[in-house]
Design a protein around this motif. Structure first.
Motif, PDB file in Angstrom:
ATOM      1  N   ALA A 249      64.675  53.478  38.186  1.00 20.89           N
ATOM      2  CA  ALA A 249      63.268  53.073  38.186  1.00 20.89           C
ATOM      3  C   ALA A 249      62.362  54.309  38.263  1.00 20.89           C
ATOM      4  O   ALA A 249      61.310  54.361  37.620  1.00 20.89           O
ATOM      5  N   LYS A 250      62.782  55.285  39.053  1.00 18.52           N
ATOM      6  CA  LYS A 250      61.998  56.535  39.171  1.00 18.52           C
ATOM      7  C   LYS A 250      61.952  57.256  37.825  1.00 18.52           C
ATOM      8  O   LYS A 250      60.894  57.791  37.427  1.00 18.52           O
ATOM      9  N   GLU A 251      63.071  57.298  37.127  1.00 16.14           N
ATOM     10  CA  GLU A 251      63.113  57.957  35.817  1.00 16.14           C
ATOM     11  C   GLU A 251      62.153  57.269  34.842  1.00 16.14           C
ATOM     12  O   GLU A 251      61.439  57.940  34.079  1.00 16.14           O
ATOM     13  N   ILE A 252      62.133  55.939  34.863  1.00 19.13           N
ATOM     14  CA  ILE A 252      61.248  55.194  33.967  1.00 19.13           C
ATOM     15  C   ILE A 252      59.793  55.383  34.365  1.00 19.13           C
ATOM     16  O   ILE A 252      58.914  55.536  33.504  1.00 19.13           O
ATOM     17  N   GLN A 253      59.519  55.402  35.659  1.00 17.49           N
ATOM     18  CA  GLN A 253      58.153  55.640  36.135  1.00 17.49           C
ATOM     19  C   GLN A 253      57.661  57.016  35.679  1.00 17.49           C
ATOM     20  O   GLN A 253      56.495  57.177  35.300  1.00 17.49           O
ATOM     21  N   ASP A 254      58.537  57.997  35.715  1.00 22.84           N
ATOM     22  CA  ASP A 254      58.173  59.346  35.267  1.00 22.84           C
ATOM     23  C   ASP A 254      57.828  59.345  33.782  1.00 22.84           C
ATOM     24  O   ASP A 254      56.885  60.036  33.351  1.00 22.84           O
ATOM     25  N   LYS A 255      58.582  58.595  32.996  1.00 19.09           N
ATOM     26  CA  LYS A 255      58.321  58.526  31.559  1.00 19.09           C
ATOM     27  C   LYS A 255      56.956  57.909  31.274  1.00 19.09           C
ATOM     28  O   LYS A 255      56.189  58.411  30.451  1.00 19.09           O
ATOM     29  N   PHE A 256      56.653  56.800  31.971  1.00 19.55           N
ATOM     30  CA  PHE A 256      55.355  56.166  31.766  1.00 19.55           C
ATOM     31  C   PHE A 256      54.225  56.990  32.367  1.00 19.55           C
ATOM     32  O   PHE A 256      53.084  56.928  31.904  1.00 19.55           O
TER      33      PHE A 256
ATOM     34  N   GLU B 181      55.922  56.032  24.094  1.00 17.97           N
ATOM     35  CA  GLU B 181      55.900  54.659  24.602  1.00 17.97           C
ATOM     36  C   GLU B 181      57.129  53.891  24.141  1.00 17.97           C
ATOM     37  O   GLU B 181      57.737  53.142  24.912  1.00 17.97           O
ATOM     38  N   LEU B 182      57.479  54.079  22.870  1.00 19.94           N
ATOM     39  CA  LEU B 182      58.659  53.414  22.324  1.00 19.94           C
ATOM     40  C   LEU B 182      59.920  53.899  23.029  1.00 19.94           C
ATOM     41  O   LEU B 182      60.804  53.103  23.383  1.00 19.94           O
ATOM     42  N   GLU B 183      59.997  55.189  23.267  1.00 21.05           N
ATOM     43  CA  GLU B 183      61.158  55.782  23.939  1.00 21.05           C
ATOM     44  C   GLU B 183      61.300  55.242  25.362  1.00 21.05           C
ATOM     45  O   GLU B 183      62.400  54.889  25.804  1.00 21.05           O
ATOM     46  N   ALA B 184      60.172  55.161  26.085  1.00 16.36           N
ATOM     47  CA  ALA B 184      60.201  54.654  27.459  1.00 16.36           C
ATOM     48  C   ALA B 184      60.595  53.182  27.501  1.00 16.36           C
ATOM     49  O   ALA B 184      61.356  52.753  28.366  1.00 16.36           O
ATOM     50  N   GLY B 185      60.065  52.398  26.551  1.00 15.09           N
ATOM     51  CA  GLY B 185      60.397  50.984  26.493  1.00 15.09           C
ATOM     52  C   GLY B 185      61.867  50.752  26.197  1.00 15.09           C
ATOM     53  O   GLY B 185      62.507  49.871  26.798  1.00 15.09           O
ATOM     54  N   GLU B 186      62.418  51.539  25.293  1.00 18.40           N
ATOM     55  CA  GLU B 186      63.833  51.414  24.944  1.00 18.40           C
ATOM     56  C   GLU B 186      64.721  51.805  26.125  1.00 18.40           C
ATOM     57  O   GLU B 186      65.760  51.178  26.377  1.00 18.40           O
ATOM     58  N   TYR B 187      64.303  52.839  26.852  1.00 20.15           N
ATOM     59  CA  TYR B 187      65.094  53.269  28.009  1.00 20.15           C
ATOM     60  C   TYR B 187      65.060  52.212  29.108  1.00 20.15           C
ATOM     61  O   TYR B 187      66.072  51.952  29.769  1.00 20.15           O
ATOM     62  N   ASN B 188      63.888  51.603  29.301  1.00 20.39           N
ATOM     63  CA  ASN B 188      63.754  50.539  30.289  1.00 20.39           C
ATOM     64  C   ASN B 188      64.675  49.366  29.959  1.00 20.39           C
ATOM     65  O   ASN B 188      65.349  48.818  30.839  1.00 20.39           O
ATOM     66  N   SER B 189      64.724  48.991  28.671  1.00 22.20           N
ATOM     67  CA  SER B 189      65.606  47.897  28.246  1.00 22.20           C
ATOM     68  C   SER B 189      67.075  48.284  28.398  1.00 22.20           C
ATOM     69  O   SER B 189      67.911  47.449  28.754  1.00 22.20           O
TER      70      SER B 189
END
Length: 204
Positions: A53-60, A93-101
């Protein structure tokens, strides 16, 4: 679907009564909440959830900084530079969304990690349940904490204590805390970005 399961349970109960078969039930949610292995798996799952979750938060967070910088400089940029910056933001944004999924989506890494950590625990419980059913000559045992639930539960058919004894857990020592609701497994929803509060709230 729920009506089907109710009819199935009724059918089994009727057939069991007719043939003098024994039925028992147990509370797997309560039993697993008292297992050190289960609690250790829960702790490990929480660590992975928080890390990802921290990694995804950093991306966004990076995307947010890029957007603010673009808005501050937009008036000074040429049309070509505007398109370039917008494309970069969209790509991030696309990269972060794909990583989240990939992490929290259906069959994602979090789901796989949960299966991996819980497999030894569930196998141990299943062995205990099978042994108790064999020793007590039970034909059916239901889990009253499952989605199907129970239409009626007579305490004399509760075999949770026997399963706990088989697992080396003292039932009497846990009776006092039995009314406390056990901690629920970490369950991070799919397709949820760190910009939404729902992701982090599931990690508490």
């Amino acid at each position: 679907m729920k009506k089907f399961f109710i009819l199935l349970v009724l059918s089994i109960l009727w057939q069991s009564e007719a043939s003098a078969q024994k039925i028992g039930y147990t509370d797997m949610e309560f039993i697993t909440s008292k297992m050190p292995e289960y609690l250790a798996a829960q702790t490990e799952m929480k660590k992975f959830s928080e890390k990802w979750a921290k990694e995804i938060q950093d991306k966004f967070g990076e995307i947010d900084r890029m957007q603010r910088a673009y808005m501050a400089e937009e008036i000074l940029l040429t049309e070509e530079l505007k398109r370039k910056r917008q494309s970069e933001i969209k790509e991030k944004e696309l990269e972060a969304g794909e990583y989240n999924s990939k992490i929290f989506g259906m069959d994602g890494l979090m789901f796989q990690k949960k299966k991996e950590l819980m497999k030894p625990v569930l196998e141990k419980v299943q062995r205990a349940v099978t042994k108790v059913c064999s020793q007590r000559r039970l034909d059916f045992m239901f889990d009253k904490s499952s989605d199907i639930g129970m239409l009626y539960t007579n305490p004399k058919h509760d075999y949770s204590d026997y399963v706990m004894e088989e697992l080396g857990i003292d039932p009497k020592a846990n009776k006092a805390s039995g009314s406390e609701k056990p901690e629920q497994p970490v369950n991070v929803p799919a397709n949820t970005s760190p910009k939404q509060k729902s992701t982090t709230s599931k990690l508490k």
